[in-house]
Write a protein that holds these residues in place. Structure first.
Motif, PDB file in Angstrom:
ATOM      1  N   VAL A 176      33.220  -9.234  14.773  1.00  0.00           N
ATOM      2  CA  VAL A 176      32.748  -9.178  13.381  1.00  0.00           C
ATOM      3  C   VAL A 176      31.288  -9.592  13.283  1.00  0.00           C
ATOM      4  N   LEU A 177      30.724 -10.145  14.367  1.00  0.00           N
ATOM      5  CA  LEU A 177      29.323 -10.526  14.352  1.00  0.00           C
ATOM      6  C   LEU A 177      28.428  -9.315  14.560  1.00  0.00           C
ATOM      7  N   THR A 178      27.218  -9.399  14.055  1.00  0.00           N
ATOM      8  CA  THR A 178      26.243  -8.339  14.286  1.00  0.00           C
ATOM      9  C   THR A 178      25.619  -8.516  15.667  1.00  0.00           C
ATOM     10  N   ILE A 179      24.928  -7.495  16.124  1.00  0.00           N
ATOM     11  CA  ILE A 179      24.290  -7.569  17.438  1.00  0.00           C
ATOM     12  C   ILE A 179      23.246  -8.686  17.469  1.00  0.00           C
ATOM     13  N   LYS A 219      28.488 -19.265  13.142  1.00  0.00           N
ATOM     14  CA  LYS A 219      27.890 -17.948  12.917  1.00  0.00           C
ATOM     15  C   LYS A 219      28.702 -17.097  11.942  1.00  0.00           C
ATOM     16  N   ALA A 220      30.000 -17.029  12.184  1.00  0.00           N
ATOM     17  CA  ALA A 220      30.837 -16.112  11.413  1.00  0.00           C
ATOM     18  C   ALA A 220      31.281 -16.708  10.095  1.00  0.00           C
ATOM     19  N   GLY A 221      31.326 -18.041  10.008  1.00  0.00           N
ATOM     20  CA  GLY A 221      31.867 -18.643   8.809  1.00  0.00           C
ATOM     21  C   GLY A 221      33.376 -18.476   8.783  1.00  0.00           C
ATOM     22  N   VAL A 222      33.939 -18.492   7.602  1.00  0.00           N
ATOM     23  CA  VAL A 222      35.389 -18.346   7.456  1.00  0.00           C
ATOM     24  C   VAL A 222      35.778 -16.893   7.696  1.00  0.00           C
ATOM     25  N   CYS A 223      36.754 -16.674   8.590  1.00  0.00           N
ATOM     26  CA  CYS A 223      37.306 -15.343   8.848  1.00  0.00           C
ATOM     27  C   CYS A 223      38.807 -15.376   8.597  1.00  0.00           C
ATOM     28  N   GLY A 250      40.651  -4.152  11.556  1.00  0.00           N
ATOM     29  CA  GLY A 250      40.711  -5.570  11.860  1.00  0.00           C
ATOM     30  C   GLY A 250      40.655  -5.866  13.356  1.00  0.00           C
ATOM     31  N   PRO A 251      41.350  -6.918  13.819  1.00  0.00           N
ATOM     32  CA  PRO A 251      42.255  -7.749  13.015  1.00  0.00           C
ATOM     33  C   PRO A 251      41.555  -8.821  12.171  1.00  0.00           C
ATOM     34  N   TRP A 252      40.321  -9.241  12.572  1.00  0.00           N
ATOM     35  CA  TRP A 252      39.636 -10.306  11.844  1.00  0.00           C
ATOM     36  C   TRP A 252      38.651  -9.719  10.839  1.00  0.00           C
ATOM     37  N   PHE A 253      38.511 -10.412   9.710  1.00  0.00           N
ATOM     38  CA  PHE A 253      37.606  -9.979   8.652  1.00  0.00           C
ATOM     39  C   PHE A 253      36.776 -11.178   8.194  1.00  0.00           C
ATOM     40  N   ARG A 254      35.503 -10.930   8.062  1.00  0.00           N
ATOM     41  CA  ARG A 254      34.569 -11.976   7.671  1.00  0.00           C
ATOM     42  C   ARG A 254      34.595 -12.135   6.156  1.00  0.00           C
ATOM     43  N   LEU A 255      34.847 -13.335   5.701  1.00  0.00           N
ATOM     44  CA  LEU A 255      34.952 -13.564   4.263  1.00  0.00           C
ATOM     45  C   LEU A 255      33.646 -13.217   3.550  1.00  0.00           C
ATOM     46  N   MET A 278      37.663 -12.931  20.949  1.00  0.00           N
ATOM     47  CA  MET A 278      37.129 -11.578  21.076  1.00  0.00           C
ATOM     48  C   MET A 278      37.132 -10.875  19.726  1.00  0.00           C
ATOM     49  N   GLY A 279      38.214 -11.035  18.966  1.00  0.00           N
ATOM     50  CA  GLY A 279      38.285 -10.413  17.647  1.00  0.00           C
ATOM     51  C   GLY A 279      37.219 -10.935  16.704  1.00  0.00           C
TER      52      GLY A 279
END
Length: 955
Positions: A440-443, A489-493, A391-396, A435-436
């Motif tokens: 979770v985003l791709t390059i 971009k990330a949506g719900v995390c 983690g700490p963040w996770f993309r739903l 930053m977290g």
């Protein structure tokens, strides 16, 4: 960036990393600890200058006294705190860990050395252990056998996949056996069912009613027609990806399985491929029915096939085993496969902690932990999955597990109950959180962020560089809409909430009592990868006597993690802050009261779970850091602090040696000599540290400082036999391990070259390069019953490989009578018998120091026979009395040769290369071995002498 040869790791760093274990994602006291560090009373008066170099505050005209109130005058001193601004330029990216490192070549090389020494361990994630064995397994229904029936019928039924999907979304193969136990047999499809038959040829047995001490009673009437269910487990070891209807199946005992001698393998009768195993809890009772009672069965699709005779002279034993099988099946029924194994393990951990240590939690924390079991299955599984990840963040959008049917609904429930925090709005978003989420985003997504400055050639940028660029643009005001862009971009995390992180980390620590074990420990046992020994847990004293003591310990662990992170980042100012915190808290008055109430035999190992003990490890690491920076006066003050605070500690020897050395660095030779002499009077100064102090006294105590040599120094005059071996070197560089050409022309190390010498010119010796490994293995096997004997409070979980007091003096004192009786048996020649019995009874079981894979039983038997009972008893006594001190530094080679079938002799050899010399610990071991009657010597491998000039000309 090149690491200099032989660049050492800071002393105490590895030990601190083991203590911390898996780094916590959330440190609740991080900011308060670091902000209060400058106002603490400490013997340190250090800070950092603008380049990040450690300097004395007095040299800069700055005093960091708590009572001094200074207004900001622009020179970096504000409100009594020394705020030394550090330049952030000249950052370098570490090629190993990818972190940004600042400083000169020396600091950068130190960070690189730490990364290389730590290694790149593969993290146990959801795609390794957690993914192996938790989808619902093929289900087998197994019925008991009837002793006097000639024939029974077995049905294989394929469950309706639509019905199965309603119960978890997976198809299940069910095998129903009526009146027959499926042991060795096959199955063939006839549409949706298959009929199998088996025949048992045996003498008729009269019915006999048996009383059992269980809730399940069994007589002949109960056996008839009973159907039980079980599962194929261990699918990790399966050669077939899935079971197919109509597949021929057989079961085979696997007595050579080192993890479980009672294992029963499920095979494909056609191909012989392994499909998995019967559950261990069931196999332990089914296996004796096959082995001891000679019951052999064969399943056929057509009629009855006789396949051998059975011995049924012990009906009571058979019925007792069947009762145990029914009990195991009933236990499995109460924990159905709808509850995944890791989910069940987490619930068990919570239950055990609340039962044993509820006084360490507040009422709100207990209610919070208890509410976990009221969550839906999906929510429980998702929480455990994410809690076990980095983690700490996770993309739903990336959360997808086969056993979780609705991840979104689970996230909503967990968020509502306070177990998770969603990122679905941009209000109050901090830089650390951004930053977290950026991670979770791709390059490609990072490159698409429109507010980031576009640089030429940025298509090849690393992910870390892109994240740093985005944050830099946000801080500089070039990209104020970054939070909104992230949400798009990330949506719900989601991330684990700080409350849940803190409470369940505490529960894990209380349960395992160390940082090296976590939830994956359960899984390793469930998968059969690790087997822990059997022992009794008798607990009369709690490790943490009060909640305040536990919180102090937790805060000390936080400081240790901050120290470790600061060294990774080469953040000198933060290292000093952590060191000041540890120095100010290492001698907590509250812990003196708690330690005084603990019996002497238990105080030694219970003290390892105090905040003071953790702070002492932080200080030791800080001392090594200061010595590297040549800040000897500050290192001396900290060493004196440790010696004053811990009067009974096995580390006093090392502290005393370092104190004497640092005093000599400053030119205080008389004080250095006095410290060494006083250290030799300390009963806690032992082994290598004692040898080092004796050597210092002899060197510093020459006339006119001292005129006489103490009688106790006679051992230092002993001569250790030396053997010189010449070899053709491959390399002669300082700091690198010496390599030579062996007698067979192949490249080898000095130890292999020495083995070749002793096998030929040295006297036809057999042997191995082992160092301490084989001796610790023999100690563990010979003393197994002593190590795992019933002693109160030393076994507290089922995941221990040794008692908690093994590395303390109390291990010997608490078992003195048992140990001496056992050692007498070893001395009287029973060692080989004890070794063989222990090996056969416990092979594959985890035990501290025992390496089942490295040493074979034949090697161990040869070593035990040739070393002899008296020498083995002396060595085992030494390890029993002080395992921590004597478990390292033993000679490299163990050699033996037989004189007849049951007699022989052994030799221990320490091998040294051209640029190597004996350490004080190795010297201490050689002296002790010689005193115990061992044949010990040193083998020095050297290159051949250079040719004479005249010889060169002739050549």
């Amino acid at each position: 960036m090149r690491r200099p040869p032989g660049f050492p790791m800071l002393t105490g760093r590895e030990s601190l990393v083991r203590l911390i274990g898996k780094r916590r994602r959330f440190l609740p006291n991080r900011h308060s600890l670091l902000s209060s560090a400058s106002s603490l009373q400490s013997c340190l008066n250090l800070g950092t200058d603008e380049s990040g170099k450690i300097v004395s505050l007095e040299d800069r005209g700055v005093l960091s006294l708590p009572e001094r109130k200074v207004k900001d005058s622009g020179d970096g001193v504000e409100n009594g705190e020394c705020v030394l601004k550090t330049a952030v330029s000249d950052w370098v990216t570490c090629p190993v860990c990818g972190k940004k490192v600042r400083g000169g070549d020396y600091s950068i090389n130190l960070h690189l050395d730490t990364c290389l020494a730590r290694g790149t361990k593969r993290k146990v994630t959801q795609r390794t252990l957690l993914q192996l064995n938790f989808s619902p397994q093929p289900k087998i229904q197994v019925s008991p056998f009837e002793l006097d029936l000639e024939q029974s019928t077995v049905h294989v039924v394929r469950n309706n996949p639509h019905e199965d999907s309603a119960n978890g979304g997976h198809e299940v193969d069910k095998i129903e056996i009526g009146d027959g136990l499926l042991l060795n047999g096959c199955a063939r499809s006839f549409g949706s069912e298959c009929q199998l038959a088996r025949k048992v040829e045996s003498a008729s047995l009269s019915p006999k009613k048996v009383a059992f001490h269980s809730d399940i009673g069994v007589d002949n009437k109960d056996i008839f027609g009973t159907v039980v269910e079980t599962f194929i487990v261990g699918r990790k070891f399966s050669d077939e990806k899935e079971l197919k209807l109509g597949m021929a199946i057989s079961l085979l005992r696997e007595p050579e399985n080192v993890k479980d001698p009672s294992a029963i393998k499920v095979l494909s009768a056609d191909s012989g491929c392994c499909l998995g195993y019967l559950p261990r809890s069931l196999a332990q009772y089914v296996s004796p029915l096959i082995e001891k009672h000679c019951l052999s069965f064969e399943i056929s699709c057509h009629g009855t096939i006789p396949c051998g005779e059975g011995k049924h002279d012990d009906v009571d034993s058979i019925k007792c085993l069947w009762t145990s099988i029914l009990q195991e099946v009933e236990a499995a029924r109460k924990n159905p496969p709808s509850m995944t194994k890791y989910q069940q393990n987490f619930s068990l951990l919570i239950h055990e902690v609340l039962n044993r240590s509820s006084n360490l939690f507040t009422d709100d924390e207990k209610l919070f932990m208890e509410s976990f079991t009221s969550l839906s299955d999906d929510s429980q599984r998702l929480f455990v999955r994410l809690y076990s990840r980095k983690g700490p963040w996770f993309r739903l959008s990336n959360i997808s597990y086969p056993e979780i049917s609705d991840a979104l609904q689970a996230v909503n429930e967990l968020s509502g109950k306070g177990y998770m925090i969603p990122f679905d709005c941009t209000e109050g978003l901090q830089t650390d959180e951004m930053m977290g989420i950026l991670r979770v985003l791709t390059i490609s997504e990072l490159r698409e962020i429109s507010c980031m400055p576009k640089k030429k050639g940025s298509q090849n940028s690393r992910k870390k560089d892109l994240i740093a660029s985005a944050l830099c643009s946000y801080r500089d005001g070039l990209c104020p809409v970054l939070p909104s862009v992230l949400l798009d971009k990330a949506g719900v995390c989601v991330k684990i909430s700080p409350r849940a992180e803190t409470v369940f980390w505490r529960a894990e620590r209380i349960f395992f009592l160390n940082g090296e074990q976590d939830l994956s420990t359960f899984l390793l046992v469930d998968l059969g990868a690790v087997k822990y020994p059997t022992y009794n847990c008798t607990i009369s004293e709690q490790i943490f006597s009060s909640r305040s003591q536990l919180l102090d310990y937790e805060e000390a662990i936080e400081v240790a993690q901050l120290m470790d992170e600061s060294l990774d980042e080469n953040h000198a100012n933060q290292v000093l802050r952590c060191l000041k915190i540890a120095d100010s808290r290492v001698d907590l008055p509250s812990e003196h009261v708690s330690r005084s109430s603990i019996p002497g035999s238990e105080a030694a190992f219970i003290s390892c779970f105090t905040a003071s003990w953790v702070y002492s490890k932080v200080i030791l690491l800080g001392i090594s850091y200061l010595e590297r920076e040549r800040r000897y006066p500050d290192a001396i003050n900290l060493l004196k602090q440790l010696l004053d605070c811990f009067p009974s500690d096995g580390r006093r020897g090392y502290w005393t040696v370092r104190l004497s050395i640092n005093l000599e660095h400053l030119g205080f030779l008389d004080e250095s000599l006095s410290v060494a002499e006083d250290g030799l009077l300390d009963p806690w100064v032992r082994a290598g540290s004692r040898m080092a102090l004796q050597k210092r006294v002899l060197r510093l105590g020459k006339p006119p400082r001292r005129w006489k040599i103490p009688r106790s120094f006679e051992i230092t005059k002993w001569k250790i036999k030396e053997v010189h071996v010449q070899g053709r070197p491959l390399n002669c560089e300082m700091g690198q391990k010496s390599r030579f050409y062996g007698e067979d022309g192949e490249q080898c190390g000095v130890e292999q070259l020495a083995l070749q010498y002793y096998a030929n010119e040295g006297g036809c010796w057999s042997g191995i390069h082992t160092e301490s490994g084989i001796w610790l293995t023999m100690f563990g096997l010979l003393m197994w019953d002593v190590i795992f004997s019933d002693v109160p409070n030393v076994f507290r979980t089922k995941f221990q490989t040794a008692p908690l007091d093994l590395e303390t003096d109390s291990f010997y004192l608490a078992r003195k009578g048992l140990i001496e009786t056992h050692l007498q048996s070893i001395q009287d020649g029973m060692a080989e018998e004890i070794l063989i019995t222990s090996w056969e009874s416990h092979v594959g079981t985890a035990c501290r120091g025992v390496n089942w894979d490295r040493h074979s039983l034949s090697e161990l038997r040869a070593a035990v026979t040739c070393v002899g009972g008296p020498c083995l008893a002396s060595l085992c006594r030494l390890l029993s009395q002080d395992y921590r001190t004597w478990s390292s530094g033993m000679p490299d080679l163990l050699l033996w040769q037989f004189h007849g079938e049951y007699r022989g002799e052994a030799k221990l050899v320490e091998v040294k290369g051209p640029n190597d010399r004996l350490s004080e610990q190795q010297r201490a071991w050689l002296f002790v071995l010689m005193e115990c009657g061992f044949n010990a010597e040193v083998c020095k491998v050297t290159p051949p002498p250079p040719l004479e000039p005249s010889t060169r000309n002739i050549c």
